[in-house]
Design a protein around this motif. Structure first.
Motif, mmCIF file in Angstrom:
data_model
loop_
_atom_site.group_PDB
_atom_site.id
_atom_site.type_symbol
_atom_site.label_atom_id
_atom_site.label_comp_id
_atom_site.label_asym_id
_atom_site.label_seq_id
_atom_site.Cartn_x
_atom_site.Cartn_y
_atom_site.Cartn_z
ATOM 1 N N ARG A 179 0.856 -1.188 0.000
ATOM 2 C CA ARG A 179 0.000 0.000 0.000
ATOM 3 C C ARG A 179 0.888 1.232 0.000
ATOM 4 O O ARG A 179 1.876 1.302 0.736
ATOM 5 C CB ARG A 179 -0.902 0.043 1.242
ATOM 6 N N PHE A 180 0.497 2.217 -0.793
ATOM 7 C CA PHE A 180 1.220 3.490 -0.854
ATOM 8 C C PHE A 180 0.285 4.558 -0.322
ATOM 9 O O PHE A 180 -0.817 4.743 -0.834
ATOM 10 C CB PHE A 180 1.660 3.775 -2.295
ATOM 11 N N LYS A 181 0.748 5.268 0.709
ATOM 12 C CA LYS A 181 -0.148 6.160 1.438
ATOM 13 C C LYS A 181 0.287 7.617 1.441
ATOM 14 O O LYS A 181 -0.463 8.470 1.880
ATOM 15 C CB LYS A 181 -0.293 5.659 2.876
ATOM 16 N N ARG A 182 1.500 7.876 0.964
ATOM 17 C CA ARG A 182 2.021 9.249 0.979
ATOM 18 C C ARG A 182 3.059 9.375 -0.118
ATOM 19 O O ARG A 182 3.859 8.478 -0.329
ATOM 20 C CB ARG A 182 2.670 9.533 2.330
ATOM 21 N N ILE A 183 3.060 10.513 -0.794
ATOM 22 C CA ILE A 183 4.091 10.797 -1.795
ATOM 23 C C ILE A 183 5.428 11.000 -1.086
ATOM 24 O O ILE A 183 5.489 11.621 -0.022
ATOM 25 C CB ILE A 183 3.711 12.049 -2.615
ATOM 26 N N VAL A 184 6.493 10.484 -1.688
ATOM 27 C CA VAL A 184 7.855 10.707 -1.206
ATOM 28 C C VAL A 184 8.545 11.567 -2.256
ATOM 29 O O VAL A 184 8.555 11.225 -3.434
ATOM 30 C CB VAL A 184 8.606 9.371 -0.996
ATOM 31 N N GLU A 185 9.105 12.698 -1.806
ATOM 32 C CA GLU A 185 9.692 13.654 -2.743
ATOM 33 C C GLU A 185 11.041 14.152 -2.245
ATOM 34 O O GLU A 185 11.425 13.880 -1.111
ATOM 35 C CB GLU A 185 8.720 14.806 -2.978
#
Length: 155
Positions: free
Chosen positions: A100-106
């Motif tokens: 599951r992907f729950k937050r953008i990583v930048e």
């Protein structure tokens, strides 16, 4: 048993993992409890080569690379106790469940990578893993990995 505060720097990580630039995705191990759990760090910078194309106007770390960073963290937990030669050992994904992907990583984020060993049987290692940024879950997954000897003579 308390968490052993181990600070594995990049030099030690390079002795444990076969990965090198641009695919080495763990910068430091912050905590390690052998055969139990690990906490590692990936500093996400604008200089990462994948940001050139993902995406030029809004750089976002690809989810598959977050999973790869978690797998490398799990490998460090595995190899912290298992003697091996990184030149002749392959550490392979054999399964990813419940990703599951729950937050953008930048760029600018510090990705905290957590993995805990669920079980190990017949060369297959199963982990619960999660990546966090500023205490918020960015991704989580159940990982299965296998340790195999490389057959470099046939390549």
């Amino acid at each position: 048993m308390s968490t052993e505060k181990i600070n594995l720097d990049i030099h030690k990580i390079l002795t444990l993992l076969p990965h090198r630039y641009p695919i080495l995705l763990v910068d430091r191990v912050l905590e390690l409890e052998p055969h139990k759990s690990i906490k590692a760090l990936k500093n996400v910078t604008i200089n990462e080569p994948y940001f050139t194309g993902h995406f030029p106007k809004r750089p976002v770390m690809p989810g598959v690379l977050i999973l790869e960073a978690l797998a490398q963290t799990a490998a460090l937990l595995t190899f912290s106790e298992e003697p091996h030669d990184p030149e002749s050992t392959l550490y392979l994904f054999v399964g990813i469940d419940n990703a599951r992907f729950k937050r953008i990583v930048e760029p600018g984020d510090q990705l905290m990578l957590h993995a805990s060993l669920e079980r190990h049987m017949r060369g297959i290692w199963k982990f619960k893993a999660r990546a966090e940024v500023d205490g918020a879950v960015a991704a989580e997954a159940d990982l299965m990995c296998a340790v195999r000897q490389s057959d470099s003579d046939s390549q």
